[in-house]
Design a protein around this motif. Structure first.
Motif, PDB file in Angstrom:
ATOM      1  N   VAL A  44     -32.749 -77.470  26.465  1.00  0.00           N
ATOM      2  CA  VAL A  44     -31.258 -76.822  26.902  1.00  0.00           C
ATOM      3  C   VAL A  44     -31.388 -75.466  27.370  1.00  0.00           C
ATOM      4  CG1 VAL A  44     -29.758 -74.939  24.860  1.00  0.00           C
ATOM      5  CG2 VAL A  44     -31.290 -76.799  24.474  1.00  0.00           C
ATOM      6  N   ALA A  45     -30.173 -76.421  28.110  1.00  0.00           N
ATOM      7  CA  ALA A  45     -29.891 -75.129  29.803  1.00  0.00           C
ATOM      8  C   ALA A  45     -29.222 -73.806  29.099  1.00  0.00           C
ATOM      9  CB  ALA A  45     -28.725 -75.557  30.355  1.00  0.00           C
ATOM     10  N   PRO A  46     -29.927 -72.785  29.520  1.00  0.00           N
ATOM     11  CA  PRO A  46     -29.196 -71.696  29.165  1.00  0.00           C
ATOM     12  C   PRO A  46     -27.777 -71.669  30.482  1.00  0.00           C
ATOM     13  CG  PRO A  46     -31.410 -71.212  30.413  1.00  0.00           C
ATOM     14  CD  PRO A  46     -30.863 -72.681  30.631  1.00  0.00           C
ATOM     15  N   ARG A  47     -26.674 -70.407  28.933  1.00  0.00           N
ATOM     16  CA  ARG A  47     -25.585 -70.251  30.215  1.00  0.00           C
ATOM     17  C   ARG A  47     -26.027 -68.849  30.595  1.00  0.00           C
ATOM     18  NH1 ARG A  47     -21.409 -66.673  27.836  1.00  0.00           N
ATOM     19  NH2 ARG A  47     -23.259 -66.189  25.886  1.00  0.00           N
ATOM     20  N   THR A  48     -25.152 -69.344  31.985  1.00  0.00           N
ATOM     21  CA  THR A  48     -25.683 -68.141  32.600  1.00  0.00           C
ATOM     22  C   THR A  48     -24.526 -66.583  32.889  1.00  0.00           C
ATOM     23  OG1 THR A  48     -24.689 -69.327  34.454  1.00  0.00           O
ATOM     24  CG2 THR A  48     -27.320 -69.892  33.934  1.00  0.00           C
ATOM     25  N   ILE A  49     -24.199 -65.830  33.547  1.00  0.00           N
ATOM     26  CA  ILE A  49     -23.581 -64.739  33.469  1.00  0.00           C
ATOM     27  C   ILE A  49     -23.963 -64.259  35.016  1.00  0.00           C
ATOM     28  CG2 ILE A  49     -22.605 -62.567  32.968  1.00  0.00           C
ATOM     29  CD1 ILE A  49     -22.918 -62.976  29.922  1.00  0.00           C
ATOM     30  N   ASP A  50     -24.118 -64.507  36.018  1.00  0.00           N
ATOM     31  CA  ASP A  50     -23.338 -63.922  37.375  1.00  0.00           C
ATOM     32  C   ASP A  50     -22.501 -62.152  37.432  1.00  0.00           C
ATOM     33  OD1 ASP A  50     -25.447 -65.701  37.978  1.00  0.00           O
ATOM     34  OD2 ASP A  50     -23.515 -66.632  39.202  1.00  0.00           O
ATOM     35  N   LYS A  51     -23.453 -61.296  37.913  1.00  0.00           N
ATOM     36  CA  LYS A  51     -22.690 -59.802  38.478  1.00  0.00           C
ATOM     37  C   LYS A  51     -23.187 -59.332  39.772  1.00  0.00           C
ATOM     38  CE  LYS A  51     -20.490 -56.122  36.436  1.00  0.00           C
ATOM     39  NZ  LYS A  51     -20.466 -55.284  35.602  1.00  0.00           N
ATOM     40  N   THR A  52     -22.059 -59.003  40.200  1.00  0.00           N
ATOM     41  CA  THR A  52     -22.790 -58.977  41.664  1.00  0.00           C
ATOM     42  C   THR A  52     -22.906 -57.133  41.885  1.00  0.00           C
ATOM     43  OG1 THR A  52     -21.183 -59.684  43.482  1.00  0.00           O
ATOM     44  CG2 THR A  52     -22.130 -58.447  43.987  1.00  0.00           C
ATOM     45  N   ARG A  91     -28.084 -63.776  34.547  1.00  0.00           N
ATOM     46  CA  ARG A  91     -28.353 -63.730  33.278  1.00  0.00           C
ATOM     47  C   ARG A  91     -28.378 -65.138  32.517  1.00  0.00           C
ATOM     48  NH1 ARG A  91     -25.688 -59.046  34.757  1.00  0.00           N
ATOM     49  NH2 ARG A  91     -26.817 -57.078  34.648  1.00  0.00           N
ATOM     50  N   TYR A  92     -29.682 -65.418  32.351  1.00  0.00           N
ATOM     51  CA  TYR A  92     -29.833 -66.105  31.223  1.00  0.00           C
ATOM     52  C   TYR A  92     -29.652 -66.600  29.702  1.00  0.00           C
ATOM     53  CZ  TYR A  92     -30.760 -67.760  36.041  1.00  0.00           C
ATOM     54  OH  TYR A  92     -30.854 -68.119  37.273  1.00  0.00           O
ATOM     55  N   LEU A  93     -28.930 -66.814  28.831  1.00  0.00           N
ATOM     56  CA  LEU A  93     -28.765 -66.594  27.368  1.00  0.00           C
ATOM     57  C   LEU A  93     -28.398 -67.854  27.080  1.00  0.00           C
ATOM     58  CD1 LEU A  93     -26.450 -64.740  28.995  1.00  0.00           C
ATOM     59  CD2 LEU A  93     -26.258 -63.614  26.558  1.00  0.00           C
ATOM     60  N   THR A 120     -33.008 -64.175  27.668  1.00  0.00           N
ATOM     61  CA  THR A 120     -34.262 -64.523  27.714  1.00  0.00           C
ATOM     62  C   THR A 120     -34.775 -64.284  29.349  1.00  0.00           C
ATOM     63  OG1 THR A 120     -34.274 -66.054  28.123  1.00  0.00           O
ATOM     64  CG2 THR A 120     -34.177 -66.195  25.673  1.00  0.00           C
ATOM     65  N   HIS A 121     -33.874 -63.824  30.132  1.00  0.00           N
ATOM     66  CA  HIS A 121     -34.239 -63.221  31.263  1.00  0.00           C
ATOM     67  C   HIS A 121     -33.223 -63.416  32.881  1.00  0.00           C
ATOM     68  CE1 HIS A 121     -33.930 -67.553  31.582  1.00  0.00           C
ATOM     69  NE2 HIS A 121     -34.171 -67.763  33.108  1.00  0.00           N
ATOM     70  N   THR A 122     -33.303 -62.483  33.749  1.00  0.00           N
ATOM     71  CA  THR A 122     -32.622 -62.040  34.375  1.00  0.00           C
ATOM     72  C   THR A 122     -33.486 -62.756  35.914  1.00  0.00           C
ATOM     73  OG1 THR A 122     -31.697 -60.318  33.608  1.00  0.00           O
ATOM     74  CG2 THR A 122     -31.375 -60.441  35.546  1.00  0.00           C
ATOM     75  N   THR A 123     -32.503 -63.203  36.651  1.00  0.00           N
ATOM     76  CA  THR A 123     -33.026 -63.449  38.104  1.00  0.00           C
ATOM     77  C   THR A 123     -32.036 -62.526  39.382  1.00  0.00           C
ATOM     78  OG1 THR A 123     -31.677 -65.537  38.467  1.00  0.00           O
ATOM     79  CG2 THR A 123     -33.626 -65.054  38.259  1.00  0.00           C
ATOM     80  N   THR A 124     -32.668 -61.569  40.042  1.00  0.00           N
ATOM     81  CA  THR A 124     -31.375 -61.959  41.462  1.00  0.00           C
ATOM     82  C   THR A 124     -31.887 -61.568  42.878  1.00  0.00           C
ATOM     83  OG1 THR A 124     -30.898 -59.771  42.293  1.00  0.00           O
ATOM     84  CG2 THR A 124     -32.969 -59.154  41.632  1.00  0.00           C
ATOM     85  N   THR A 125     -30.531 -61.813  43.320  1.00  0.00           N
ATOM     86  CA  THR A 125     -30.990 -61.931  44.704  1.00  0.00           C
ATOM     87  C   THR A 125     -31.908 -61.524  45.953  1.00  0.00           C
ATOM     88  OG1 THR A 125     -28.614 -61.494  45.789  1.00  0.00           O
ATOM     89  CG2 THR A 125     -28.882 -63.844  44.800  1.00  0.00           C
ATOM     90  N   GLY A 126     -31.797 -59.739  44.679  1.00  0.00           N
ATOM     91  CA  GLY A 126     -32.325 -59.114  45.394  1.00  0.00           C
ATOM     92  C   GLY A 126     -33.804 -58.928  45.452  1.00  0.00           C
ATOM     93  N   SER A 127     -34.378 -59.951  44.771  1.00  0.00           N
ATOM     94  CA  SER A 127     -35.975 -60.284  44.508  1.00  0.00           C
ATOM     95  C   SER A 127     -35.982 -61.050  44.061  1.00  0.00           C
ATOM     96  CB  SER A 127     -36.323 -59.090  42.867  1.00  0.00           C
ATOM     97  OG  SER A 127     -36.412 -57.648  43.913  1.00  0.00           O
TER      98      SER A 127
END
Length: 157
Positions: A61-69, A78-80, A88-95
């Motif tokens: 199942v692919a998580p739904r994503t929400i992006d915010k700058t 953010r992955y939901l 469940t988890h988050t990725t950021t372009t800053g890291s």
């Protein structure tokens, strides 16, 4: 870290999103930013920083994503779960080399406690934590936090 029991598994509330951590975490933290307060409907979110190569999704199942700058210009994703909306988890372009896992989604989260807190300028007055590191906004150099986490006793039982 050779004293870290791996793998660590976790997932969303309904179980459709499952993940595995197979490299030791870098550190634990609490984030008091207003975005995390809104996402959790609480005072802060907890984060477990994982090397990106040490995190994998196990479910089809692919998580739904929400992006915010953010004000910094970094974009957080953010992955939901698409069904239960469990974050469940988050990725950021800053890291870009790490994933921030929401440790409350681990199968065993009893061992987790934050070693740092960020965005304390947005913290609710009663929600400040007794952590080794505290930042009004973001930190620029995680190496002291990583070193302190490695030397700590924060480990799965």
């Amino acid at each position: 870290m050779t004293d870290f029991t791996l793998p660590l598994d976790g997932g969303c509330f309904c179980g459709k999103i499952r993940y595995r951590i197979d490299q030791p975490p870098l550190f634990t933290m609490a984030c008091h930013c207003s975005d995390c307060q809104q996402m959790t409907a609480s005072a802060f979110s907890l984060g477990l920083a994982i090397p990106k190569a040490g995190f994998s999704l196990l479910s089809d199942v692919a998580p739904r994503t929400i992006d915010k700058t953010a004000d910094s210009g970094a974009t957080s994703t953010r992955y939901l779960c698409p069904d239960c909306a469990g974050w469940t988890h988050t990725t950021t372009t800053g890291s870009p080399d790490s994933v921030i896992v929401r440790p409350s989604s681990l199968d065993d989260a009893a061992w987790v406690r934050p070693i740092a807190e960020i965005f304390t300028r947005s913290a609710l007055p009663w929600a400040r934590l007794a952590t080794a590191f505290s930042y009004e906004t973001e930190f620029t150099d995680p190496s002291p936090i990583v070193a302190a986490f490695e030397a700590s006793d924060i480990r799965p039982s």
